[in-house]
Design an enzyme around this catalytic site. Structure first.
Site, PDB file in Angstrom:
ATOM      1  N   LEU A 153       0.907 -10.841  17.786  1.00  0.00           N
ATOM      2  CA  LEU A 153       1.585 -11.788  16.911  1.00  0.00           C
ATOM      3  C   LEU A 153       2.866 -12.244  17.598  1.00  0.00           C
ATOM      4  O   LEU A 153       3.599 -11.429  18.161  1.00  0.00           O
ATOM      5  CB  LEU A 153       1.922 -11.129  15.574  1.00  0.00           C
ATOM      6  CG  LEU A 153       2.634 -12.044  14.580  1.00  0.00           C
ATOM      7  CD1 LEU A 153       1.699 -13.143  14.089  1.00  0.00           C
ATOM      8  CD2 LEU A 153       3.185 -11.242  13.406  1.00  0.00           C
TER       9      LEU A 153
ATOM     10  N   LYS B  49      -1.244 -15.115  11.733  1.00  0.00           N
ATOM     11  CA  LYS B  49      -0.783 -14.116  10.745  1.00  0.00           C
ATOM     12  C   LYS B  49      -1.652 -14.232   9.489  1.00  0.00           C
ATOM     13  O   LYS B  49      -1.247 -14.795   8.465  1.00  0.00           O
ATOM     14  CB  LYS B  49       0.698 -14.316  10.432  1.00  0.00           C
ATOM     15  CG  LYS B  49       1.386 -13.081   9.858  1.00  0.00           C
ATOM     16  CD  LYS B  49       2.889 -13.269   9.841  1.00  0.00           C
ATOM     17  CE  LYS B  49       3.607 -12.093   9.225  1.00  0.00           C
ATOM     18  NZ  LYS B  49       3.525 -10.863  10.043  1.00  0.00           N
TER      19      LYS B  49
END
Length: 275
Positions: free
Chosen positions: A200, A144
């Site tokens: 993600l 991230k």
């Protein structure tokens, strides 16, 4: 409004970002967005664990540990009297003369602030519209990082087409949304892309998979094609700020009947219990 700057709470107008901060010049940093319900951060430990993992993956040494960081964020929420909203947390590698290699002696910079944000009740109830576009991002989407230009361009592509989300694909294989994870329901089975380097590892994604198991809904973490989207019984996206949002159309074509389906509703109810 109070913000967290490194290891202290201070007012926003009392700090500055150096023009040679590597977050500003290279996107050299990481971040998290944490949802707050009734003054309590949701899945805080899971977010901080992912924050630490992202730091490890880009070889960024955080200045202090998990417990201390969680304490600062709890204090920040209380200081700003945040009831419903988000906490944005960011760490950069720090400020140093501009050069690509990791700088010697740079000190990481942590910043966090809160933002009031109502729940997306309209989208949760009625669903959202989506569009398809190519996934042009780099190959470490599991980290991230602050490198979000690919996601920004995808989201803008959706907005310009009157949609709330862009569903991304690589060579016809759906990866995720510009800011969400994507789930498909077919014949009572839930499908979502495996948690590898192409997506993600969403916190809400993980909560949804856990809820599905508890509700007896089979879940398979395997990639599916863009063609499968148009044959789906149900489709929804998950995210910290979107929660579990039904997708009712893609590029103007209805998903099934164009209304949220029963499995989506069941998972929304399970998620509501966790809140």
């Amino acid at each position: 409004m109070a913000i967290l700057y490194n290891d202290r709470l201070t007012e926003r107008d009392r700090i500055h970002v150096d023009i040679e901060d590597r977050a500003y010049q290279f996107g050299d940093g990481i971040y998290e967005v944490i949802r707050v319900y009734e003054g309590r951060p949701f899945c805080l430990s899971e977010h901080i664990q992912r924050f630490e993992r992202s730091a490890e993956e880009i070889r960024l040494q955080l200045p202090y540990g998990r417990k201390r960081l969680e304490g600062f964020l709890q204090e920040l929420i209380a200081k700003n009297r945040l009831k419903d909203g988000t906490v944005y947390l960011q760490a950069s590698r720090g400020a140093a003369p501009r050069s690509h290699p990791f700088p010697d002696g740079a000190r990481p910079v942590i910043i966090a602030y809160t933002q009031e944000a109502p729940r997306p009740l309209q989208f949760l109830e009625q669903g959202i519209q989506a569009t398809l576009t190519k996934d042009i991002r780099w190959l470490r989407c599991d980290i991230k990082t602050l490198n979000l230009l690919g996601a920004v361009l995808a989201k803008q592509y959706a907005v310009e087409r009157g949609c709330q989300e862009a569903i991304l694909h690589r060579d016809g294989r759906v990866t995720e949304g510009s800011a969400t994870n994507v789930f498909l329901v077919k014949d009572g089975i839930l499908y979502t892309h495996p948690a590898n380097h192409l997506i993600l590892h969403g916190i809400t994604r993980a909560v949804t998979i856990e809820a599905a198991k508890e509700e007896g809904i089979p879940c398979r973490e395997e990639a599916f094609t863009t063609d499968s989207l148009f044959r789906a019984d149900e489709l929804f996206v998950t995210g910290t700020t979107t929660e579990i949002s039904p997708v009712i159309s893609i590029d103007g074509r209805k998903v099934n009947k164009g209304t949220p389906g029963p499995i989506t509703r069941k998972l929304q109810q399970a998620f509501e219990k966790r809140i």
